[in-house]
Design a protein around this motif. Structure first.
Motif, short mmCIF file in Angstrom:
data_model
loop_
_atom_site.label_atom_id
_atom_site.label_comp_id
_atom_site.label_asym_id
_atom_site.label_seq_id
_atom_site.Cartn_x
_atom_site.Cartn_y
_atom_site.Cartn_z
N GLU A 215 0.81 -1.22 0.00
CA GLU A 215 0.00 0.00 0.00
C GLU A 215 0.85 1.27 0.00
OE1 GLU A 215 -4.13 -0.69 2.18
OE2 GLU A 215 -2.47 -1.00 3.57
N LEU B 135 -6.42 0.78 3.80
CA LEU B 135 -7.73 0.83 3.14
C LEU B 135 -8.52 -0.42 3.48
CD1 LEU B 135 -7.00 2.20 -0.46
CD2 LEU B 135 -8.06 3.41 1.45
N ASP C 183 -8.48 6.28 4.27
CA ASP C 183 -9.84 6.30 3.72
C ASP C 183 -10.25 7.75 3.43
OD1 ASP C 183 -12.58 6.10 3.19
OD2 ASP C 183 -12.79 4.38 4.52
#
Length: 289
Positions: free
Chosen positions: A140, A169, A221
Motif C-alpha cells: 500500500e 484501506l 480512507d
C-alpha cells in the motif's frame, strides 16, 4: 518529502527570544497541517526551559484549538503559574499570526521518596519477532503519494513493529486494541526533557485510530475526516525514545464522533508513561444522510 531525526530534534529545540516567549518552526513533510505530536513536544520543551533543572516533567495536557500551518512560524507564550520548592506549574499558548492553535499546561516535580510501583511490560513477543511497519504496508506504499499523511513522517523517524497492523484501506471492523514496539532511528541524547518531548511526539499518531477501529475505516480512507482534540500524558520514569519501548493501546469508549484512546508505555520491563487522547472522526457518507 524526506525528513531526518536531526530535522526533528532541530524543530523541537524552540528558541527563546523574550523572557518566557519562544519561537519555532515545523517539519515540512508534504502535509499542510501541523502534526499534533509536534505541538505537544515543542510545548513541553518551551515550558520545561523555564523551570529549574531539579524539577522534572511528570505530567502535561493540552487542547488542539485550530489546525496549524507548517508554512507559518509558531509562537509559544509560557506563563509561570507556580514555582514551589517541590513543584513548578506552567501554562502555554501557541499561536500563529495571533491565532491560537494549541494551549496546554505541565507540572514539574523535584525527585523525592523511594517507593516505586510500576507495572511490568505485557507478555508480548520482542520486536524482532513482529512485522516491521514498512514491510507490512509495502503493498500500500503508493497510497502515501496519493494522500499525504503524517504516517510517512513517523515511518521515516521511527522504527515500529507490531502484530496488530491493519491495512490502510478497507481494514474492516476490529476491536479497539493496538500495540507496537517503537524506537527513534537515531540517538537523541540523554536530556530528560528532550526524551520526554520525543516520546510525546511519537505517541500522538495511534491513539485516535485505535479508538476508531470498531468503525471499520482505514487511515487512508478518503471518506473520513479526523483530528486530535486533546491529549494528556504522565511520565512515571526516565525513558530513552531511541531504545525500544512498547506502546499498549485501547479505545475505552466513543460517542458523538469522538473516540477516547488510552495508552501505556513500557521500557526495560516497566511502565514509564501513560497517554490519553480524544479524537474526532467524521464520515462523509454519514454527514450526507
Amino acid at each position: 518529502m524526506a525528513v531526518t531525526v536531526s530535522d526533528l530534534l532541530s524543530v523541537l529545540r524552540v528558541r527563546e527570544g523574550q523572557r518566557h516567549v519562544f519561537s519555532g518552526e515545523s517539519l515540512v513533510d508534504g502535509v499542510r497541517r501541523i502534526y499534533g505530536g509536534q505541538l505537544l513536544a515543542q510545548s513541553i520543551m518551551a515550558m520545561g526551559r523555564t523551570v529549574r533543572d531539579a524539577h522534572g516533567l511528570h505530567s502535561m495536557q493540552g487542547y488542539f484549538v485550530h489546525p496549524g500551518d507548517v508554512t507559518k512560524p509558531l509562537r509559544f507564550d509560557v506563563e509561570p503559574v507556580r514555582d514551589g520548592r517541590s513543584f513548578s506549574t506552567r501554562r502555554v499558548v501557541v499561536t500563529q499570526a495571533a491565532r491560537v492553535v494549541f494551549m496546554g499546561a505541565a507540572s514539574f516535580q523535584a525527585a523525592e521518596g523511594c517507593h516505586e510501583r510500576l507495572p511490568a511490560t505485557p507478555d508480548v513477543p520482542p520486536p524482532d519477532h513482529m512485522p516491521a511497519e514498512a514491510e507490512f504496508f509495502a503493498r500500500e506504499a503508493h497510497l502515501l503519494e496519493r494522500r499525504r499523511s503524517h504516517v510517512s513522517t513517523i515511518m521515516q523517524l521511527f522504527e515500529r513493529r507490531s502484530e496488530m497492523w491493519r491495512p490502510w484501506l478497507d481494514p474492516g471492523v476490529t476491536a479497539p486494541v493496538n500495540g507496537l514496539w517503537c524506537r527513534l532511528r537515531e540517538p537523541c541524547g540523554d536530556d530528560p526533557l528532550l526524551c520526554h518531548a520525543v516520546l510525546a511526539y511519537a505517541c500522538d499518531l495511534d491513539l485516535m485510530t485505535t479508538a476508531m477501529r470498531p468503525r471499520g475505516h482505514g487511515t487512508m480512507d478518503r471518506r473520513t475526516r479526523s483530528a486530535s482534540l486533546d491529549h494528556a500524558m504522565w511520565f512515571h520514569a526516565p525513558v530513552r525514545p531511541d531504545a525500544w519501548f512498547y506502546y499498549d493501546m485501547t479505545g475505552p469508549c466513543a460517542s458523538n464522533n469522538r473516540g477516547l484512546g488510552a495508552g501505556a508505555l513500557y521500557q526495560d520491563g516497566r511502565r514509564v508513561g501513560t497517554a490519553m487522547q480524544e479524537g474526532l472522526m467524521r464520515v462523509i457518507e454519514d454527514e450526507a444522510q
